[in-house]
Write a protein that holds these residues in place. Structure first.
Motif, PDB file in Angstrom:
ATOM      1  N   CYS A  63      54.476  44.574  57.134  1.00  0.00           N
ATOM      2  CA  CYS A  63      55.990  44.216  56.458  1.00  0.00           C
ATOM      3  C   CYS A  63      56.764  45.552  56.418  1.00  0.00           C
ATOM      4  O   CYS A  63      58.398  43.936  56.250  1.00  0.00           O
ATOM      5  CB  CYS A  63      55.018  43.762  54.939  1.00  0.00           C
ATOM      6  SG  CYS A  63      54.275  42.217  54.872  1.00  0.00           S
ATOM      7  N   LYS A  64      56.832  45.658  56.108  1.00  0.00           N
ATOM      8  CA  LYS A  64      57.412  47.144  55.965  1.00  0.00           C
ATOM      9  C   LYS A  64      58.631  46.538  57.563  1.00  0.00           C
ATOM     10  O   LYS A  64      59.838  47.392  57.562  1.00  0.00           O
ATOM     11  CB  LYS A  64      57.407  48.460  55.852  1.00  0.00           C
ATOM     12  CG  LYS A  64      56.637  49.253  54.520  1.00  0.00           C
ATOM     13  CD  LYS A  64      56.109  49.963  54.385  1.00  0.00           C
ATOM     14  CE  LYS A  64      56.051  50.446  52.990  1.00  0.00           C
ATOM     15  NZ  LYS A  64      55.319  51.245  52.784  1.00  0.00           N
ATOM     16  N   MET A  65      57.456  47.053  58.708  1.00  0.00           N
ATOM     17  CA  MET A  65      58.385  47.040  59.965  1.00  0.00           C
ATOM     18  C   MET A  65      59.338  45.243  60.221  1.00  0.00           C
ATOM     19  O   MET A  65      60.416  45.664  60.586  1.00  0.00           O
ATOM     20  CB  MET A  65      57.209  47.077  61.339  1.00  0.00           C
ATOM     21  CG  MET A  65      56.768  47.809  61.208  1.00  0.00           C
ATOM     22  SD  MET A  65      55.730  48.103  61.894  1.00  0.00           S
ATOM     23  CE  MET A  65      56.011  47.523  63.744  1.00  0.00           C
ATOM     24  N   GLN A  66      58.876  44.352  59.781  1.00  0.00           N
ATOM     25  CA  GLN A  66      59.720  43.126  59.816  1.00  0.00           C
ATOM     26  C   GLN A  66      60.895  43.200  59.191  1.00  0.00           C
ATOM     27  O   GLN A  66      62.084  43.057  59.083  1.00  0.00           O
ATOM     28  CB  GLN A  66      58.379  41.999  59.614  1.00  0.00           C
ATOM     29  CG  GLN A  66      59.551  40.617  59.471  1.00  0.00           C
ATOM     30  CD  GLN A  66      58.651  39.641  58.852  1.00  0.00           C
ATOM     31  OE1 GLN A  66      57.903  39.163  58.775  1.00  0.00           O
ATOM     32  NE2 GLN A  66      58.681  38.201  59.370  1.00  0.00           N
ATOM     33  N   ALA A  67      60.359  43.800  57.490  1.00  0.00           N
ATOM     34  CA  ALA A  67      61.584  44.304  56.988  1.00  0.00           C
ATOM     35  C   ALA A  67      63.236  44.925  57.727  1.00  0.00           C
ATOM     36  O   ALA A  67      64.021  45.351  57.280  1.00  0.00           O
ATOM     37  CB  ALA A  67      61.771  44.650  55.708  1.00  0.00           C
ATOM     38  N   ALA A  68      61.994  45.934  58.137  1.00  0.00           N
ATOM     39  CA  ALA A  68      63.449  46.823  58.582  1.00  0.00           C
ATOM     40  C   ALA A  68      64.254  46.406  59.737  1.00  0.00           C
ATOM     41  O   ALA A  68      65.021  47.009  60.164  1.00  0.00           O
ATOM     42  CB  ALA A  68      62.235  48.379  59.312  1.00  0.00           C
ATOM     43  N   GLN A  85      61.207  41.658  52.756  1.00  0.00           N
ATOM     44  CA  GLN A  85      61.143  43.190  51.015  1.00  0.00           C
ATOM     45  C   GLN A  85      59.837  42.343  50.610  1.00  0.00           C
ATOM     46  O   GLN A  85      59.294  43.322  50.152  1.00  0.00           O
ATOM     47  CB  GLN A  85      62.239  43.175  51.148  1.00  0.00           C
ATOM     48  CG  GLN A  85      63.265  44.620  51.793  1.00  0.00           C
ATOM     49  CD  GLN A  85      64.738  44.508  51.129  1.00  0.00           C
ATOM     50  OE1 GLN A  85      65.105  43.932  50.281  1.00  0.00           O
ATOM     51  NE2 GLN A  85      65.501  44.920  52.111  1.00  0.00           N
ATOM     52  N   GLN A  86      60.441  41.028  49.780  1.00  0.00           N
ATOM     53  CA  GLN A  86      58.949  40.391  48.623  1.00  0.00           C
ATOM     54  C   GLN A  86      57.918  40.442  49.430  1.00  0.00           C
ATOM     55  O   GLN A  86      57.097  40.712  48.556  1.00  0.00           O
ATOM     56  CB  GLN A  86      59.497  38.653  48.455  1.00  0.00           C
ATOM     57  CG  GLN A  86      61.237  39.147  47.346  1.00  0.00           C
ATOM     58  CD  GLN A  86      61.762  37.011  47.218  1.00  0.00           C
ATOM     59  OE1 GLN A  86      60.974  36.678  48.301  1.00  0.00           O
ATOM     60  NE2 GLN A  86      62.309  37.758  46.617  1.00  0.00           N
ATOM     61  N   GLN A  87      57.582  40.050  50.633  1.00  0.00           N
ATOM     62  CA  GLN A  87      56.559  40.457  50.865  1.00  0.00           C
ATOM     63  C   GLN A  87      56.115  42.006  50.656  1.00  0.00           C
ATOM     64  O   GLN A  87      55.247  42.009  51.125  1.00  0.00           O
ATOM     65  CB  GLN A  87      56.432  39.699  52.796  1.00  0.00           C
ATOM     66  CG  GLN A  87      56.805  38.154  52.440  1.00  0.00           C
ATOM     67  CD  GLN A  87      57.120  37.706  54.212  1.00  0.00           C
ATOM     68  OE1 GLN A  87      56.395  38.553  55.248  1.00  0.00           O
ATOM     69  NE2 GLN A  87      56.908  36.586  54.057  1.00  0.00           N
ATOM     70  N   THR A  88      56.430  42.809  51.766  1.00  0.00           N
ATOM     71  CA  THR A  88      56.033  44.412  51.852  1.00  0.00           C
ATOM     72  C   THR A  88      55.609  44.192  50.227  1.00  0.00           C
ATOM     73  O   THR A  88      54.843  44.932  49.889  1.00  0.00           O
ATOM     74  CB  THR A  88      57.274  44.860  52.600  1.00  0.00           C
ATOM     75  OG1 THR A  88      58.531  44.178  53.000  1.00  0.00           O
ATOM     76  CG2 THR A  88      56.746  46.195  52.243  1.00  0.00           C
ATOM     77  N   ALA A  89      56.842  44.235  48.774  1.00  0.00           N
ATOM     78  CA  ALA A  89      56.551  44.660  48.153  1.00  0.00           C
ATOM     79  C   ALA A  89      55.071  43.926  47.656  1.00  0.00           C
ATOM     80  O   ALA A  89      54.231  44.156  46.871  1.00  0.00           O
ATOM     81  CB  ALA A  89      57.702  44.023  47.236  1.00  0.00           C
ATOM     82  N   ASP A 110      51.891  45.602  46.459  1.00  0.00           N
ATOM     83  CA  ASP A 110      51.550  45.466  45.144  1.00  0.00           C
ATOM     84  C   ASP A 110      49.697  44.820  44.976  1.00  0.00           C
ATOM     85  O   ASP A 110      48.499  45.317  44.731  1.00  0.00           O
ATOM     86  CB  ASP A 110      51.886  44.527  44.584  1.00  0.00           C
ATOM     87  CG  ASP A 110      51.205  43.833  43.370  1.00  0.00           C
ATOM     88  OD1 ASP A 110      51.485  44.713  42.473  1.00  0.00           O
ATOM     89  OD2 ASP A 110      51.083  42.530  42.867  1.00  0.00           O
ATOM     90  N   ALA A 111      49.104  44.534  46.282  1.00  0.00           N
ATOM     91  CA  ALA A 111      48.148  43.714  45.615  1.00  0.00           C
ATOM     92  C   ALA A 111      46.931  44.524  46.650  1.00  0.00           C
ATOM     93  O   ALA A 111      45.836  45.346  46.178  1.00  0.00           O
ATOM     94  CB  ALA A 111      47.715  43.169  47.753  1.00  0.00           C
ATOM     95  N   LEU A 112      47.971  45.561  47.599  1.00  0.00           N
ATOM     96  CA  LEU A 112      47.067  47.133  47.440  1.00  0.00           C
ATOM     97  C   LEU A 112      46.821  48.583  47.312  1.00  0.00           C
ATOM     98  O   LEU A 112      45.923  49.062  46.111  1.00  0.00           O
ATOM     99  CB  LEU A 112      47.602  47.896  49.184  1.00  0.00           C
ATOM    100  CG  LEU A 112      47.419  49.466  49.487  1.00  0.00           C
ATOM    101  CD1 LEU A 112      46.447  48.713  50.576  1.00  0.00           C
ATOM    102  CD2 LEU A 112      47.932  50.097  50.611  1.00  0.00           C
ATOM    103  N   ALA A 113      48.150  48.452  45.698  1.00  0.00           N
ATOM    104  CA  ALA A 113      47.667  49.391  44.953  1.00  0.00           C
ATOM    105  C   ALA A 113      46.726  48.446  43.868  1.00  0.00           C
ATOM    106  O   ALA A 113      45.744  49.512  43.482  1.00  0.00           O
ATOM    107  CB  ALA A 113      48.938  48.897  43.888  1.00  0.00           C
ATOM    108  N   ARG A 114      46.688  47.067  43.936  1.00  0.00           N
ATOM    109  CA  ARG A 114      45.784  46.237  42.969  1.00  0.00           C
ATOM    110  C   ARG A 114      44.112  46.850  43.197  1.00  0.00           C
ATOM    111  O   ARG A 114      43.153  47.504  42.978  1.00  0.00           O
ATOM    112  CB  ARG A 114      45.590  44.809  42.799  1.00  0.00           C
ATOM    113  CG  ARG A 114      47.288  44.427  41.832  1.00  0.00           C
ATOM    114  CD  ARG A 114      46.784  43.115  41.978  1.00  0.00           C
ATOM    115  NE  ARG A 114      46.684  42.463  42.946  1.00  0.00           N
ATOM    116  CZ  ARG A 114      47.699  41.813  43.138  1.00  0.00           C
ATOM    117  NH1 ARG A 114      49.138  42.468  43.033  1.00  0.00           N
ATOM    118  NH2 ARG A 114      47.526  40.948  44.114  1.00  0.00           N
ATOM    119  N   SER A 115      44.175  46.899  44.769  1.00  0.00           N
ATOM    120  CA  SER A 115      42.834  46.939  45.168  1.00  0.00           C
ATOM    121  C   SER A 115      42.768  48.720  45.432  1.00  0.00           C
ATOM    122  O   SER A 115      41.386  49.554  45.309  1.00  0.00           O
ATOM    123  CB  SER A 115      42.872  47.105  46.883  1.00  0.00           C
ATOM    124  OG  SER A 115      43.754  48.088  48.029  1.00  0.00           O
TER     125      SER A 115
END
Length: 731
Positions: free
Chosen positions: A126-131, A217-221, A225-230
């Motif tokens: 997601c970060k790569m796509q947003a970039a 960017q929304q997908q990245t966030a 968020d999912a990783l942070a929850r994990s």
């Protein structure tokens, strides 16, 4: 001793010690004996209070239903690691419950290494796509900006051309240009239209790219968020992971004893994770004491193959702590927990090297010397690799999980457990150590009760050996020395008194002879001679009676001073001895016992010495010693009276001198005999007083001997209790 239940051992010991104390409360009509009993009772009472507190603590902490095994040692030795390994291998209930919750959480939130890796990959994608979209958006805006700038530049050039043409044209021509466009003007308008169309098109393209970028960017966030929850879920997962009790190296990681109960093949037992013994806090020390009091077997865990060291500079070393904490245990093992953070350590099939075996042999000898027959030897294990091998529930990506993968890549699990000696250790604990546990529990608890009494017995032995016996011996030696010095003073007094008497008689004879010769030289008659002789004798007697008391008094004062000095020196030294020995350290009670022996009891110097002097006062009274002289003079003169008148004056004078000398010689002999008899009659009156003084000098030593004897009697009763416990506990 017949106990209705083994648990009654504590009440029995307390009752027996109380009985000893009651026996020490019986007084005596002899004040010295009574004081000795009081001193002995005070000593034993303090030790009995210590024993009572220890027995109460044992009774509170003792376990009778479950066989308790304590893992004891310094922080970072691996106690918790060994216990956690056994919890997993023996499927301990608490560990099993935690593992179930771990797996449930892991499954629910996909908290596997693969799942977490997928979430991390998703975030990166997601970060790569947003970039990329952001770069495209920036590129569209830059291209549109460049195209617009080019069109604007062309329009500006055309405008300048139109201006130049108009400026150069004549007036009428300029008038015509008001109604007719120049070609350059027409071209410029076309370019302006093109610019407008281009900007509109560029804005539309940029808007589409911007929208796509925002969505990325929304997908990245969302992915982050999912990783942070994990990660939060991983922390929750960590609470149930294998190795939860293993410390992180800090010295205060374990401050409260952990207890983990097992049932294997019908045998119930518990493992105790004891705080590290290097801590000095009272809370930690109490936890250690309570744990070892509860334990029926103890593993001393060390990460070093070397023998435990003694302390220095007044600080307890590891060896002293082991003796203090484990001295009452009936089964103690050493675990050498070999450190291994790299699989290379387990490359050899033998865990312990030759050098380590030699060191462990020295360790066994040291522990055997400290703990005696209750020390059972050493076991070697490498707990951390074994723990990693059986620890299936580890947080993905954690240090432990990565280390586990490293070891399992190097060895199959079975090989890892064999080379680390974990499999053999599991069998040792779950089978051999806990077999016949009921008898072991009774033997262990009885041995601890016995050791409490032994400790008091040892302290009494030390008190008697190091305090009372040497104190009594030194006091007795000093008393004997004092007696010898008083004997010398007495002998000197007798010699001086005899010399004084002899000198006094000599002076009496000499002075009386001079006086009567002076009268004879006056050519007196016989009757006058007799009167003069009697007068001279009476005067000599009076002089003797005046002189003798002064002379004898001086001798007595010297004697009194000498014995007073001897006794004062004894008293001073005895006081120093009592001060040195009398403040007795009661061995860990946190208090000192003051020995209550009063030197003045029976050694009242002024009183006793005064009594000695009073008994000798008759030596200063020579009244009657010279009374025989008068009768002797009368007899001698009477015999010579008939013939004295027939001779010349010179002859008469010579006969008078002869009669005077005969009388003086007779009286001299009589006086010397009287002095000897008088002195001989005085010594029996004096000697008992001196003997009483010497008996009083022996009182402190005798009191200390009596204290030692009384404590020895109490000690015999303690030894009877010890033998009774041994006999009953062996049934």
């Amino acid at each position: 001793m017949d106990l209705s239940s083994p648990q009654h051992i504590y009440a029995m010991v307390s009752a027996e010690v109380e009985a000893i104390l009651r026996g020490l409360k019986h007084g005596s009509s002899d004040q010295n004996v009574s004081e000795a009993i009081g001193n002995a009772r005070d000593v034993f009472d303090k030790l009995a209070r210590e024993l009572g507190a220890d027995i109460a603590s044992l009774q509170k902490n003792a376990k009778w239903e479950v066989f308790e095994i304590a893992f004891y040692g310094e922080t970072n030795a691996g106690k918790s690691t060994i216990i956690e390994m056994l919890r997993i291998m023996l499927d301990e209930e608490g560990r099993r419950s935690n593992r179930q919750q771990f797996k449930q959480l892991q499954s629910e939130f996909n908290l596997t290494e693969e799942g977490i890796a997928a979430m991390q990959d998703r975030v990166e994608q997601c970060k790569m796509q947003a970039a990329e979209l952001q770069a495209k958006y920036d590129k569209v805006l830059a291209a549109a900006r460049q195209h617009s700038q080019q069109l604007r530049a062309q329009i500006e050039v055309l405008g300048q051309q139109v201006a130049q043409i108009k400026a150069a044209a004549p007036f009428w021509q300029r008038f015509i240009y008001l109604f007719k466009q120049l070609p350059a003007q027409k071209q410029a308008r076309e370019l302006e239209q093109a610019l407008n169309d281009s900007e509109v098109q560029a804005a539309g393209s940029a808007a589409l790219v911007k929208q796509a970028c925002a969505e990325a960017q929304q997908q990245t966030a969302a992915a982050e968020d999912a990783l942070a929850r994990s990660e939060g879920q991983l922390k929750q997962l960590e609470q149930h992971a294998d190795g939860e009790i293993i410390g992180d190296g800090r010295s205060d990681n374990t401050r409260i004893t952990g207890r983990y109960e097992f049932t294997v093949a019908g045998q119930r037992f518990a493992l105790l994770d004891v705080p590290g013994i290097e801590g000095s806090e009272q809370q930690v020390n109490d936890e250690i004491s309570h744990a070892v009091e509860a334990a029926h077997a103890v593993f001393y865990v060390t990460a070093s193959a070397s023998a435990p060291q003694k302390g220095d500079d007044g600080r307890m070393g590891t060896l002293e702590k082991i003796k203090s904490h484990l001295g009452a245990q009936s089964e103690v093992w050493t675990i050498y927990n070999k450190r291994a953070t790299n699989p290379a350590v387990l490359a050899k099939t033998v865990l312990v090297s030759k050098d380590e075996k030699d060191s462990l042999a020295a360790l066994d000898a040291t522990m055997q010397a400290a703990l005696g027959e209750h020390y059972c030897g050493h076991l070697a294990i490498s707990a951390y690799p074994a723990f990693l091998g059986v620890a299936e529930c580890l947080v993905p990506g954690s240090t432990k999980a990565n280390s586990r993968a490293k070891f399992l890549d190097a060895f199959p699990l079975e090989t890892l457990l064999d080379r680390s000696s974990a499999s053999a250790f599991r069998t040792k604990v779950a089978s051999e150590l806990v077999s016949n546990s009921e008898a072991k529990i009774v033997r262990s608890n009885f041995n601890k009760a016995r050791q409490v009494v032994v400790t008091v017995d040892d302290k009494l032995t030390a008190l008697r050996k190091e305090t009372f016996k040497p104190l009594a011996k030194r006091l007795h030696t000093d008393a004997v020395d004092a007696e010898k010095q008083v004997d010398l003073a007495m002998s000197a007094l007798k010699s001086r008194a005899q010399a004084i008497g002899e000198d006094a008689v000599d002076r009496f004879v000499t002075v009386t002879r001079e006086r009567i010769y002076a009268q004879i030289d006056k050519d007196i008659g016989n009757d006058d001679f007799k009167e003069a002789l009697e007068r001279c004798l009476r005067q000599g007697q009076e002089d003797l009676e005046k002189e003798m008391p002064k002379l004898m008094q001086g001798a007595l004062e010297k004697f009194q001073s000498e014995i007073a000095e001897v006794i004062e020196r004894f008293k001073e030294h005895a006081s120093e001895l009592l001060e040195a020995y009398g403040s007795i350290d009661m061995g860990g009670l946190g208090e000192r016992f003051e020995l209550k022996i009063k030197i003045d009891n029976g050694i009242n110097i002024p009183g006793l010495v005064g009594a000695v002097a009073g008994a000798a006062i008759l030596l200063t009274n020579p009244a009657g010693w010279a009374l025989l002289a008068v009768g002797a003079v009368t007899a001698i003169v009477g015999l010579a009276k008939a013939v004295w008148g027939a001779f010349s004056s010179s002859y008469r004078m010579s006969q008078q001198r002869k009669a005077a000398n005969e009388n003086l010689n007779r009286i001299e002999d009589s006086l010397r005999e009287s002095v000897r008899k008088g002195l001989a009659a005085g010594w029996p009156q004096l000697e008992p007083k001196v003997e009483a003084l010497m008996a009083a000098v022996q009182v402190p030593a005798e009191q200390v001997r009596q204290i030692d004897t009384i404590l020895g009697s109490a000690q015999k009763q303690l030894k009877t209790i010890i033998k009774t416990i041994e006999k009953t506990g062996a049934k």
